[in-house]
Design a protein around this motif. Structure first.
Motif, short mmCIF file in Angstrom:
data_model
loop_
_atom_site.label_atom_id
_atom_site.label_comp_id
_atom_site.label_asym_id
_atom_site.label_seq_id
_atom_site.Cartn_x
_atom_site.Cartn_y
_atom_site.Cartn_z
N GLN A 66 -5.28 -13.55 -7.12
CA GLN A 66 -6.32 -14.53 -7.50
C GLN A 66 -7.18 -14.92 -6.31
OE1 GLN A 66 -3.90 -17.62 -9.26
NE2 GLN A 66 -3.78 -16.58 -11.24
N ARG A 67 -6.60 -14.91 -5.12
CA ARG A 67 -7.35 -15.25 -3.90
C ARG A 67 -8.20 -14.08 -3.40
NH1 ARG A 67 -6.22 -19.63 -0.53
NH2 ARG A 67 -7.90 -18.76 0.73
N GLY A 68 -8.12 -12.93 -4.08
CA GLY A 68 -8.96 -11.80 -3.71
C GLY A 68 -8.27 -10.78 -2.81
N VAL A 69 -6.96 -10.91 -2.62
CA VAL A 69 -6.24 -9.91 -1.83
C VAL A 69 -6.18 -8.63 -2.67
CG1 VAL A 69 -4.03 -9.34 -0.74
CG2 VAL A 69 -4.90 -11.69 -0.63
N PRO A 70 -6.57 -7.49 -2.09
CA PRO A 70 -6.60 -6.24 -2.86
C PRO A 70 -5.23 -5.90 -3.47
CG PRO A 70 -7.68 -5.96 -0.74
CD PRO A 70 -7.04 -7.31 -0.72
N ASP A 71 -5.27 -5.32 -4.67
CA ASP A 71 -4.04 -4.94 -5.38
C ASP A 71 -3.11 -4.12 -4.50
OD1 ASP A 71 -4.55 -6.24 -7.74
OD2 ASP A 71 -5.38 -4.47 -8.75
N ARG A 72 -3.65 -3.14 -3.77
CA ARG A 72 -2.80 -2.27 -2.96
C ARG A 72 -2.08 -3.07 -1.87
NH1 ARG A 72 1.05 0.55 -2.53
NH2 ARG A 72 1.21 2.01 -0.81
N VAL A 73 -2.76 -4.04 -1.29
CA VAL A 73 -2.13 -4.89 -0.26
C VAL A 73 -0.98 -5.68 -0.89
CG1 VAL A 73 -2.48 -6.84 1.32
CG2 VAL A 73 -4.23 -5.04 1.13
N VAL A 74 -1.22 -6.23 -2.07
CA VAL A 74 -0.17 -7.00 -2.76
C VAL A 74 1.01 -6.09 -3.09
CG1 VAL A 74 0.39 -8.42 -4.78
CG2 VAL A 74 -1.84 -8.68 -3.65
N GLU A 75 0.75 -4.87 -3.54
CA GLU A 75 1.82 -3.91 -3.84
C GLU A 75 2.69 -3.65 -2.60
OE1 GLU A 75 0.04 -0.27 -5.22
OE2 GLU A 75 -0.74 -1.22 -7.04
N ILE A 76 2.05 -3.48 -1.46
CA ILE A 76 2.79 -3.22 -0.22
C ILE A 76 3.65 -4.43 0.14
CG2 ILE A 76 2.55 -2.81 2.28
CD1 ILE A 76 -0.12 -1.29 1.55
#
Length: 168
Positions: A66-76
């Motif tokens: 929701q804060r705009g952190v890219p999906d791939r970063v969140v997955e990692i």
């Protein structure tokens, strides 16, 4: 999209008041991990800054998105986060299934293994953690390209270069 600087500010706020095992503000650890990932681009730097957020704060993966952190970063970040009921060895095996999560964990391990940090721990804890981190490196390092491992430890903990040479 959120910038690396904005992610650093987010991490700084989320870890505010937290100190690590040796009494240093926790943000210093995540900054060192992120620095070790700088050769690999912004997404891995972001993952380094956020790698302990889900474990050590009230933040959730959904809130990061929701804060705009890219999906791939969140997955990692999710991949390197401890999960209830999972042993450390299982966690390391799960991490090595993701090449980018592997690099984040290599940087985390390298910083946690730094001699300056280890020297400030009681001997029994120092020895126990050293064995744990060494065992993790035996799984993590072969799961990554040697040049990538070397790039990270050159930045984060050059004392590990000798161990790397012995591994390869």
């Amino acid at each position: 999209m959120i910038s690396v600087r904005e992610v650093e500010i987010l991490a700084d706020g989320a870890h505010a008041g937290q100190i690590d095992k040796i009494g240093v503000p926790y943000i210093e650890h995540v900054r060192e991990v992120a620095a070790g990932l700088s050769p690999f681009g912004d997404e891995l730097v972001m993952a380094g800054l956020l790698h302990d957020l889900l474990e050590d704060t009230a933040w959730t993966a959904e809130r990061l998105r929701q804060r705009g952190v890219p999906d791939r970063v969140v997955e990692i970040v999710v991949a390197v986060t401890n999960q209830a009921g999972m042993t450390y060895d299982e966690k390391i095996r799960r991490i090595t299934a993701d090449p980018q999560a592997t690099l984040v964990k290599i940087a985390d391990n390298a910083h946690n293994s730094h001699p300056d940090r280890a020297a400030q721990l009681p001997a029994d804890k120092r020895d126990r953690l050293a064995a744990k981190y060494r065992s993790a490196r035996a799984e993590l390092w072969p799961a990554a390209r040697r040049g990538d491992v070397e790039a990270i430890i050159r930045i984060v903990n050059p004392s590990l270069l000798g161990e790397l040479d012995a591994h390869h």
